[in-house]
Scaffold this active site. Sequence first.
Site, PDB file in Angstrom:
ATOM      1  N   LYS A  64      34.416  30.086  -5.566  1.00 44.96           N
ATOM      2  CA  LYS A  64      34.478  28.673  -5.161  1.00 44.96           C
ATOM      3  C   LYS A  64      35.089  27.759  -6.231  1.00 44.96           C
ATOM      4  O   LYS A  64      35.643  26.721  -5.916  1.00 44.96           O
ATOM      5  CB  LYS A  64      33.083  28.180  -4.773  1.00 44.96           C
ATOM      6  CG  LYS A  64      32.594  28.768  -3.444  1.00 44.96           C
ATOM      7  CD  LYS A  64      31.264  28.173  -3.015  1.00 44.96           C
ATOM      8  CE  LYS A  64      30.842  28.713  -1.658  1.00 44.96           C
ATOM      9  NZ  LYS A  64      29.608  28.103  -1.156  1.00 44.96           N
ATOM     10  N   ASP A  72      30.437  22.617   2.714  1.00 37.74           N
ATOM     11  CA  ASP A  72      28.999  22.939   2.659  1.00 37.74           C
ATOM     12  C   ASP A  72      28.168  21.657   2.723  1.00 37.74           C
ATOM     13  O   ASP A  72      27.245  21.527   3.530  1.00 37.74           O
ATOM     14  CB  ASP A  72      28.656  23.673   1.347  1.00 37.74           C
ATOM     15  CG  ASP A  72      29.058  25.137   1.387  1.00 37.74           C
ATOM     16  OD1 ASP A  72      29.133  25.715   2.493  1.00 37.74           O
ATOM     17  OD2 ASP A  72      29.296  25.709   0.302  1.00 37.74           O
ATOM     18  N   GLY A  79      21.689  24.812  -7.760  1.00 36.73           N
ATOM     19  CA  GLY A  79      22.875  25.679  -7.731  1.00 36.73           C
ATOM     20  C   GLY A  79      23.985  25.043  -6.899  1.00 36.73           C
ATOM     21  O   GLY A  79      24.019  23.822  -6.694  1.00 36.73           O
ATOM     22  N   ALA A 124      24.731  25.128  -3.637  1.00 36.20           N
ATOM     23  CA  ALA A 124      24.358  24.441  -2.391  1.00 36.20           C
ATOM     24  C   ALA A 124      23.733  23.083  -2.705  1.00 36.20           C
ATOM     25  O   ALA A 124      24.060  22.070  -2.076  1.00 36.20           O
ATOM     26  CB  ALA A 124      23.387  25.308  -1.590  1.00 36.20           C
ATOM     27  N   ASN A 161      14.021  21.882 -10.393  1.00 37.81           N
ATOM     28  CA  ASN A 161      14.603  23.214 -10.620  1.00 37.81           C
ATOM     29  C   ASN A 161      13.819  24.001 -11.654  1.00 37.81           C
ATOM     30  O   ASN A 161      13.193  23.444 -12.547  1.00 37.81           O
ATOM     31  CB  ASN A 161      16.071  23.098 -11.059  1.00 37.81           C
ATOM     32  CG  ASN A 161      16.827  24.392 -10.807  1.00 37.81           C
ATOM     33  OD1 ASN A 161      16.782  24.917  -9.702  1.00 37.81           O
ATOM     34  ND2 ASN A 161      17.496  24.926 -11.816  1.00 37.81           N
ATOM     35  N   ARG A 162      13.862  25.326 -11.486  1.00 36.97           N
ATOM     36  CA  ARG A 162      13.164  26.244 -12.388  1.00 36.97           C
ATOM     37  C   ARG A 162      13.816  26.203 -13.772  1.00 36.97           C
ATOM     38  O   ARG A 162      13.152  25.955 -14.768  1.00 36.97           O
ATOM     39  CB  ARG A 162      13.231  27.642 -11.772  1.00 36.97           C
ATOM     40  CG  ARG A 162      12.573  28.734 -12.535  1.00 36.97           C
ATOM     41  CD  ARG A 162      12.736  30.047 -11.805  1.00 36.97           C
ATOM     42  NE  ARG A 162      14.131  30.397 -11.563  1.00 36.97           N
ATOM     43  CZ  ARG A 162      14.533  31.507 -10.947  1.00 36.97           C
ATOM     44  NH1 ARG A 162      13.645  32.379 -10.505  1.00 36.97           N
ATOM     45  NH2 ARG A 162      15.808  31.757 -10.782  1.00 36.97           N
ATOM     46  N   ASP A 192      18.228  23.784 -17.791  1.00 36.02           N
ATOM     47  CA  ASP A 192      19.663  23.561 -18.059  1.00 36.02           C
ATOM     48  C   ASP A 192      20.392  23.163 -16.785  1.00 36.02           C
ATOM     49  O   ASP A 192      21.106  22.170 -16.729  1.00 36.02           O
ATOM     50  CB  ASP A 192      20.317  24.851 -18.581  1.00 36.02           C
ATOM     51  CG  ASP A 192      19.916  25.116 -20.004  1.00 36.02           C
ATOM     52  OD1 ASP A 192      19.146  24.300 -20.536  1.00 36.02           O
ATOM     53  OD2 ASP A 192      20.365  26.135 -20.574  1.00 36.02           O
ATOM     54  N   ARG A 193      20.214  24.015 -15.741  1.00 30.09           N
ATOM     55  CA  ARG A 193      20.924  23.766 -14.495  1.00 30.09           C
ATOM     56  C   ARG A 193      20.435  22.484 -13.808  1.00 30.09           C
ATOM     57  O   ARG A 193      21.208  21.712 -13.256  1.00 30.09           O
ATOM     58  CB  ARG A 193      20.786  24.962 -13.547  1.00 30.09           C
ATOM     59  CG  ARG A 193      22.163  25.553 -13.347  1.00 30.09           C
ATOM     60  CD  ARG A 193      22.513  26.389 -12.280  1.00 30.09           C
ATOM     61  NE  ARG A 193      21.688  27.461 -11.837  1.00 30.09           N
ATOM     62  CZ  ARG A 193      22.123  28.317 -10.919  1.00 30.09           C
ATOM     63  NH1 ARG A 193      23.332  28.203 -10.431  1.00 30.09           N
ATOM     64  NH2 ARG A 193      21.355  29.288 -10.516  1.00 30.09           N
TER      65      ARG A 193
HETATM   66  P1  NDP Z   1      22.929  29.566  -6.572  1.00 27.12           P
HETATM   67  O1  NDP Z   1      22.758  30.929  -7.103  1.00 27.12           O
HETATM   68  O2  NDP Z   1      24.079  28.727  -7.041  1.00 27.12           O
HETATM   69  O3  NDP Z   1      21.577  28.718  -6.848  1.00 27.12           O
HETATM   70  C1  NDP Z   1      20.324  29.243  -6.540  1.00 27.12           C
HETATM   71  C2  NDP Z   1      19.237  28.190  -6.818  1.00 27.12           C
HETATM   72  O4  NDP Z   1      18.000  28.734  -6.373  1.00 27.12           O
HETATM   73  C3  NDP Z   1      19.059  27.851  -8.278  1.00 27.12           C
HETATM   74  O5  NDP Z   1      18.706  26.501  -8.415  1.00 27.12           O
HETATM   75  C4  NDP Z   1      17.905  28.767  -8.700  1.00 27.12           C
HETATM   76  O6  NDP Z   1      17.157  28.255  -9.787  1.00 27.12           O
HETATM   77  C5  NDP Z   1      17.052  28.695  -7.454  1.00 27.12           C
HETATM   78  N1  NDP Z   1      16.152  29.843  -7.317  1.00 27.12           N
HETATM   79  C6  NDP Z   1      16.467  31.092  -6.901  1.00 27.12           C
HETATM   80  N2  NDP Z   1      15.366  31.873  -6.883  1.00 27.12           N
HETATM   81  C7  NDP Z   1      14.331  31.085  -7.302  1.00 27.12           C
HETATM   82  C8  NDP Z   1      12.940  31.313  -7.478  1.00 27.12           C
HETATM   83  N3  NDP Z   1      12.376  32.493  -7.238  1.00 27.12           N
HETATM   84  N4  NDP Z   1      12.163  30.266  -7.905  1.00 27.12           N
HETATM   85  C9  NDP Z   1      12.720  29.052  -8.149  1.00 27.12           C
HETATM   86  N5  NDP Z   1      14.044  28.788  -8.000  1.00 27.12           N
HETATM   87  C10 NDP Z   1      14.837  29.789  -7.574  1.00 27.12           C
HETATM   88  O7  NDP Z   1      22.985  29.719  -4.993  1.00 27.12           O
HETATM   89  P2  NDP Z   1      23.573  28.703  -3.909  1.00 27.12           P
HETATM   90  O8  NDP Z   1      23.186  27.327  -4.304  1.00 27.12           O
HETATM   91  O9  NDP Z   1      25.009  28.979  -3.663  1.00 27.12           O
HETATM   92  O10 NDP Z   1      22.807  29.148  -2.591  1.00 27.12           O
HETATM   93  C11 NDP Z   1      21.418  28.887  -2.424  1.00 27.12           C
HETATM   94  C12 NDP Z   1      21.024  29.254  -1.005  1.00 27.12           C
HETATM   95  O11 NDP Z   1      21.731  28.401  -0.106  1.00 27.12           O
HETATM   96  C13 NDP Z   1      21.388  30.689  -0.605  1.00 27.12           C
HETATM   97  O12 NDP Z   1      20.251  31.286  -0.028  1.00 27.12           O
HETATM   98  C14 NDP Z   1      22.469  30.543   0.460  1.00 27.12           C
HETATM   99  O13 NDP Z   1      22.332  31.493   1.480  1.00 27.12           O
HETATM  100  C15 NDP Z   1      22.159  29.145   1.010  1.00 27.12           C
HETATM  101  N6  NDP Z   1      23.342  28.503   1.567  1.00 27.12           N
HETATM  102  C16 NDP Z   1      23.295  28.173   2.885  1.00 27.12           C
HETATM  103  C17 NDP Z   1      24.370  27.569   3.476  1.00 27.12           C
HETATM  104  C18 NDP Z   1      24.301  27.223   4.925  1.00 27.12           C
HETATM  105  O14 NDP Z   1      25.347  26.875   5.501  1.00 27.12           O
HETATM  106  N7  NDP Z   1      23.126  27.264   5.553  1.00 27.12           N
HETATM  107  C19 NDP Z   1      25.606  27.251   2.728  1.00 27.12           C
HETATM  108  C20 NDP Z   1      25.541  27.607   1.311  1.00 27.12           C
HETATM  109  C21 NDP Z   1      24.438  28.220   0.778  1.00 27.12           C
HETATM  110  P3  NDP Z   1      17.574  28.572 -11.332  1.00 27.12           P
HETATM  111  O15 NDP Z   1      18.673  27.602 -11.672  1.00 27.12           O
HETATM  112  O16 NDP Z   1      16.332  28.351 -12.076  1.00 27.12           O
HETATM  113  O17 NDP Z   1      18.045  30.008 -11.350  1.00 27.12           O
END
Ligand code: NDP
Length: 280
Positions: free
Chosen positions: A69, A105, A130, A132, A152-153, A156-157
């Site tokens: 992306k 998105d 992240g 999304a 957020n967990r 940094d992010r």
């Molecule tokens: P990223 O990997 O960029 O971000 C993931 C985020 O989830 C981070 O903030 C991460 O926190 C957090 N996270 C993951 N696991 C945990 C946990 N166990 N506890 C706490 N926080 C957690 O992913 P995306 O943002 O690209 O995607 C996120 C979701 O959005 C996906 O499931 C994807 O399928 C969905 N999505 C849906 C769309 C739709 O059209 N419906 C479109 C785009 C995405 P940390 O920073 O701490 O790691």
Amino acid sequence: MNFLPTLIGCFAKPVAENPTVVMMEAAFRHHGLHYLYVNMEVSPENLADAVRGAKAQGYVGFNCSLPHKVAVIEHLDGLGESARLIGAVNCAVKRGDQWIGENTDGKGFLNSLQEVADPNGQHVVILGAGGAARAIAVELALAGARKFTIVNRSEDRGMELTTHVTRNTPAAAVFAPWTGPFAIPEDAGVVVNATSIGLYPDVDVMPEIDLATLKPEMVVADVIPNPPYTRLFNEAENLGCKVLDGLGMLVNQGATNIEYWAGVSPDKGVMREALARLFG
Ligand code: NDP
């Protein structure tokens, strides 16, 4: 019979049934649009060649997913406003002889939200920071959301997104570290799970929030498309909140892609039905 110059390919089908392909093809069929939507796996080292190939083969556009992306931007001629602000592209569109990167998105989420509420003036709580979360925050800020709490967990992010929203949009943003069940602030109007928590096959987990702080007047949205009815969705619905599932975002971003590529506003009901059948 005249033949146009072509190169007719034969390739191995890269993945089983891809939900986006199923949804887009359903819309094309329904509207009698003579387009094909194919899914190709492209490794990072082949991205430049893949984009060159799409341009050479007369594509009208393409979607790209993680990890392309951001990297795809250097292969395009320009960016739409929200793609520039988000810093990521999930939809490339051929306009004249230019290839423009868009981010649908966030627009998909915004359009889904607008079916039940107006983001203008709202305090929005976003769980996750992240890709999304970033797309949603920027698009809602452009649509007039007043304030964001980014939960957020990883600090940094979380801080990075908070600073990004504050510096680049008219909205205010604060960061809240996610250290235990998060209490939703009383003045929040919209709560969004933008993490991957609850995604199949981990369907029994839900984001850690204090459910007692959810109020019926709040909109609770989940970005998880599979399963559409996550634990968070069900709990919030039982508490009387307005709820949005992840299919709404997926369908609306797909519809915007088709508008960009084909100039047609597709029937979102047909697209949603195709996904619902696939996810059972
Ligand atoms: P990223 O990997 O960029 O971000 C993931 C985020 O989830 C981070 O903030 C991460 O926190 C957090 N996270 C993951 N696991 C945990 C946990 N166990 N506890 C706490 N926080 C957690 O992913 P995306 O943002 O690209 O995607 C996120 C979701 O959005 C996906 O499931 C994807 O399928 C969905 N999505 C849906 C769309 C739709 O059209 N419906 C479109 C785009 C995405 P940390 O920073 O701490 O790691």
